[in-house]
Scaffold this active site. Structure first.
Site, PDB file in Angstrom:
ATOM      1  N   THR A 112       0.810  -1.233   0.000  1.00 58.11           N
ATOM      2  CA  THR A 112       0.000   0.000   0.000  1.00 58.11           C
ATOM      3  C   THR A 112       0.839   1.278   0.000  1.00 58.11           C
ATOM      4  OG1 THR A 112      -0.159   0.102   2.415  1.00 58.11           O
ATOM      5  CG2 THR A 112      -1.887  -1.144   1.266  1.00 58.11           C
ATOM      6  N   TRP A 113       2.152   1.151  -0.226  1.00 53.16           N
ATOM      7  CA  TRP A 113       2.993   2.347  -0.225  1.00 53.16           C
ATOM      8  C   TRP A 113       2.492   3.289  -1.316  1.00 53.16           C
ATOM      9  CZ3 TRP A 113       9.062   2.486  -1.054  1.00 53.16           C
ATOM     10  CH2 TRP A 113       9.551   3.689  -0.539  1.00 53.16           C
ATOM     11  N   TYR A 171       9.412  -7.401  -0.290  1.00 50.10           N
ATOM     12  CA  TYR A 171       8.826  -6.117  -0.714  1.00 50.10           C
ATOM     13  C   TYR A 171       9.452  -5.647  -2.019  1.00 50.10           C
ATOM     14  CZ  TYR A 171      12.547  -3.073   1.478  1.00 50.10           C
ATOM     15  OH  TYR A 171      13.701  -2.427   1.839  1.00 50.10           O
ATOM     16  N   TYR A 217       3.637   5.350   5.641  1.00 49.28           N
ATOM     17  CA  TYR A 217       3.100   5.589   4.304  1.00 49.28           C
ATOM     18  C   TYR A 217       2.089   6.737   4.333  1.00 49.28           C
ATOM     19  CZ  TYR A 217       5.193   0.965   3.515  1.00 49.28           C
ATOM     20  OH  TYR A 217       6.058  -0.100   3.454  1.00 49.28           O
ATOM     21  N   ASP A 262      -0.398  -5.144   3.449  1.00 47.94           N
ATOM     22  CA  ASP A 262       0.775  -4.577   4.107  1.00 47.94           C
ATOM     23  C   ASP A 262       0.724  -3.058   4.069  1.00 47.94           C
ATOM     24  OD1 ASP A 262       3.689  -4.926   5.104  1.00 47.94           O
ATOM     25  OD2 ASP A 262       3.832  -3.437   3.510  1.00 47.94           O
ATOM     26  N   GLN A 303       7.847 -13.317  13.632  1.00 51.08           N
ATOM     27  CA  GLN A 303       7.148 -14.201  12.687  1.00 51.08           C
ATOM     28  C   GLN A 303       7.577 -13.999  11.237  1.00 51.08           C
ATOM     29  OE1 GLN A 303       4.711 -16.622  13.738  1.00 51.08           O
ATOM     30  NE2 GLN A 303       5.786 -16.099  15.629  1.00 51.08           N
TER      31      GLN A 303
HETATM   32  P1  NAP Z   1       6.301  -2.963  -6.224  1.00 52.79           P
HETATM   33  O1  NAP Z   1       5.173  -3.673  -5.631  1.00 52.79           O
HETATM   34  O2  NAP Z   1       7.494  -3.743  -6.687  1.00 52.79           O
HETATM   35  O3  NAP Z   1       5.815  -2.089  -7.465  1.00 52.79           O
HETATM   36  C1  NAP Z   1       4.735  -1.214  -7.375  1.00 52.79           C
HETATM   37  C2  NAP Z   1       4.660  -0.408  -8.673  1.00 52.79           C
HETATM   38  O4  NAP Z   1       4.490  -1.268  -9.780  1.00 52.79           O
HETATM   39  C3  NAP Z   1       3.535   0.574  -8.692  1.00 52.79           C
HETATM   40  O5  NAP Z   1       3.982   1.740  -9.354  1.00 52.79           O
HETATM   41  C4  NAP Z   1       2.443  -0.121  -9.517  1.00 52.79           C
HETATM   42  O6  NAP Z   1       1.705   0.872 -10.187  1.00 52.79           O
HETATM   43  C5  NAP Z   1       3.268  -0.953 -10.466  1.00 52.79           C
HETATM   44  N1  NAP Z   1       2.638  -2.246 -10.817  1.00 52.79           N
HETATM   45  C6  NAP Z   1       2.084  -3.163  -9.991  1.00 52.79           C
HETATM   46  N2  NAP Z   1       1.656  -4.243 -10.666  1.00 52.79           N
HETATM   47  C7  NAP Z   1       1.955  -4.012 -11.966  1.00 52.79           C
HETATM   48  C8  NAP Z   1       1.750  -4.753 -13.170  1.00 52.79           C
HETATM   49  N3  NAP Z   1       1.159  -5.950 -13.167  1.00 52.79           N
HETATM   50  N4  NAP Z   1       2.176  -4.213 -14.338  1.00 52.79           N
HETATM   51  C9  NAP Z   1       2.771  -2.983 -14.362  1.00 52.79           C
HETATM   52  N5  NAP Z   1       2.993  -2.250 -13.267  1.00 52.79           N
HETATM   53  C10 NAP Z   1       2.574  -2.741 -12.069  1.00 52.79           C
HETATM   54  O7  NAP Z   1       6.885  -1.825  -5.260  1.00 52.79           O
HETATM   55  P2  NAP Z   1       6.588  -1.304  -3.787  1.00 52.79           P
HETATM   56  O8  NAP Z   1       5.284  -0.623  -3.700  1.00 52.79           O
HETATM   57  O9  NAP Z   1       7.814  -0.563  -3.372  1.00 52.79           O
HETATM   58  O10 NAP Z   1       6.586  -2.642  -2.887  1.00 52.79           O
HETATM   59  C11 NAP Z   1       5.411  -3.340  -2.552  1.00 52.79           C
HETATM   60  C12 NAP Z   1       5.005  -3.087  -1.107  1.00 52.79           C
HETATM   61  O11 NAP Z   1       6.032  -3.491  -0.207  1.00 52.79           O
HETATM   62  C13 NAP Z   1       4.810  -1.597  -0.766  1.00 52.79           C
HETATM   63  O12 NAP Z   1       3.638  -1.068  -1.343  1.00 52.79           O
HETATM   64  C14 NAP Z   1       4.865  -1.657   0.727  1.00 52.79           C
HETATM   65  O13 NAP Z   1       3.643  -2.143   1.244  1.00 52.79           O
HETATM   66  C15 NAP Z   1       6.002  -2.662   0.951  1.00 52.79           C
HETATM   67  N6  NAP Z   1       7.340  -2.032   1.119  1.00 52.79           N
HETATM   68  C16 NAP Z   1       7.993  -2.202   2.306  1.00 52.79           C
HETATM   69  C17 NAP Z   1       9.234  -1.616   2.505  1.00 52.79           C
HETATM   70  C18 NAP Z   1       9.940  -1.791   3.824  1.00 52.79           C
HETATM   71  O14 NAP Z   1      10.914  -1.086   4.091  1.00 52.79           O
HETATM   72  N7  NAP Z   1       9.502  -2.710   4.650  1.00 52.79           N
HETATM   73  C19 NAP Z   1       9.862  -0.875   1.489  1.00 52.79           C
HETATM   74  C20 NAP Z   1       9.178  -0.761   0.264  1.00 52.79           C
HETATM   75  C21 NAP Z   1       7.946  -1.352   0.088  1.00 52.79           C
HETATM   76  P3  NAP Z   1       0.075   0.942 -10.069  1.00 52.79           P
HETATM   77  O15 NAP Z   1      -0.264   1.049  -8.615  1.00 52.79           O
HETATM   78  O16 NAP Z   1      -0.231   2.173 -10.862  1.00 52.79           O
HETATM   79  O17 NAP Z   1      -0.422  -0.321 -10.705  1.00 52.79           O
END
Ligand code: NAP
Length: 277
Positions: A19-20, A191, A53, A48, A160
């Site tokens: 959900t970032w 992630y 965020y 998540d 966990q």
């Molecule tokens: P990601 O999931 O690798 O990529 C998200 C991006 O890809 C968005 O711009 C989305 O755009 C696009 N997208 C998604 N599915 C797609 C598809 N099938 N085709 C083309 N583009 C697509 O990156 P992320 O958001 O960084 O990582 C996922 C999650 O992990 C986060 O949202 C967050 O919850 C968590 N996170 C945790 C940490 C940590 O430090 N613990 C750090 C980073 C992220 P649209 O929304 O426009 O589709």
């Protein structure tokens, strides 16, 4: 939907929803909520989020999305390291609960390691668990040395999951952290599984997708799901992409395809410092 077992024995969906950046663009808000609700409809029940965020706006949006369906969701949220003191963690959790409009968090993570001793955060997690405000706790962005230290503090062995940057182009954790976690039955929550979209345009992946008649995002996610104890949490605010991503759970990459991906995206040959986004 494939499930992954937490050390507690609870099974969670291997594909979750990130959900970032959600809640940050008013024009996109209704579609983000609808996408999360569609995910629940389709059995993608792990959501998540984090207090970080949008400084709470993503949690508020998640709270709206799970209205009337709290029991269907497995809610993961995170405390900022600068809030992770004994009292600060409890206060941050109370704020997250209010924004999420719920009485409990399913998995509460330390977002990354800061200056507060791990023992203090674990004590706060234990108190929250005892009070029924969190069901499980875990960590994020902790490297092997941090995990080894965590193992020596009271409550540390109760974690966990460790949420980590992991995708085809970020395989450093395979060297030592992932095997260490596997030996202890602890899942990795991967992630940025499609490298925030950038992975989808790499020639290696687009070429592979063409040759095998699959979509790049599905290959990246199916590759993660093929690995034991890996939960992937792609983020999308678009229903059609969510369906595309969830279809990755039905793809089984063959041994030959996995080998080909290993030649395109090499596993680490030596130690790699933990990467974060
Ligand atoms: P990601 O999931 O690798 O990529 C998200 C991006 O890809 C968005 O711009 C989305 O755009 C696009 N997208 C998604 N599915 C797609 C598809 N099938 N085709 C083309 N583009 C697509 O990156 P992320 O958001 O960084 O990582 C996922 C999650 O992990 C986060 O949202 C967050 O919850 C968590 N996170 C945790 C940490 C940590 O430090 N613990 C750090 C980073 C992220 P649209 O929304 O426009 O589709």
């Amino acid at each position: 939907m494939k499930k992954v077992l937490l050390p507690s024995g609870e099974a969670v969906s291997a594909l979750g929803m990130g959900t970032w950046c959600m809640g940050e663009t008013p024009a996109q808000r209704a579609q983000d909520v609808a996408t999360l609700r569609l995910g629940l409809d389709l059995g993608c029940t792990l959501i998540d989020t984090a207090e970080m965020y949008g400084e709470g706006r993503a949690e508020t949006l998640v709270g709206e999305a799970i209205q009337g369906r709290r029991d269907e969701a497995f809610l993961v949220t995170k405390v900022y390291p600068h809030n992770a003191s004994r009292a600060g963690t409890v206060a941050a959790c109370e704020r997250s609960l209010r924004r999420l409009q719920t009485d409990r968090i399913d998995l509460y993570l330390l977002h990354w390691r800061g200056t507060v001793p791990l023992a203090e955060t674990m004590a706060a997690f234990a108190a929250l668990q005892k009070a029924g405000k969190i069901r499980h706790y875990g960590v994020s962005n902790l490297d092997l040395s941090d995990m080894q230290e965590l193992w020596s503090v009271p409550g540390g062995r109760g974690v966990q999951a460790n949420q980590l940057l992991y995708n085809l182009t970020r395989r450093g954790i395979e060297r030592d952290l992932l095997p260490w976690m596997r030996e202890r039955g602890m899942p990795v929550m991967a992630y940025s599984p499609i490298e925030q979209g950038r992975l989808l345009h790499t020639p290696g992946l687009t070429g592979f997708a063409r040759r095998h008649g699959m979509l790049p995002a599905q290959i990246a996610l199916a590759w993660l799901l093929a690995r034991d104890g890996v939960i992937a949490i792609p983020k999308t605010g678009r229903p059609e992409r969510l369906k595309e991503n969830l279809a990755a759970a039905d793809i089984t990459l063959s041994a030959a395809q996995l080998e080909e991906l290993d030649t395109l995206f090499r596993p680490p040959r030596g130690p790699v410092a933990l990467e974060m986004i």
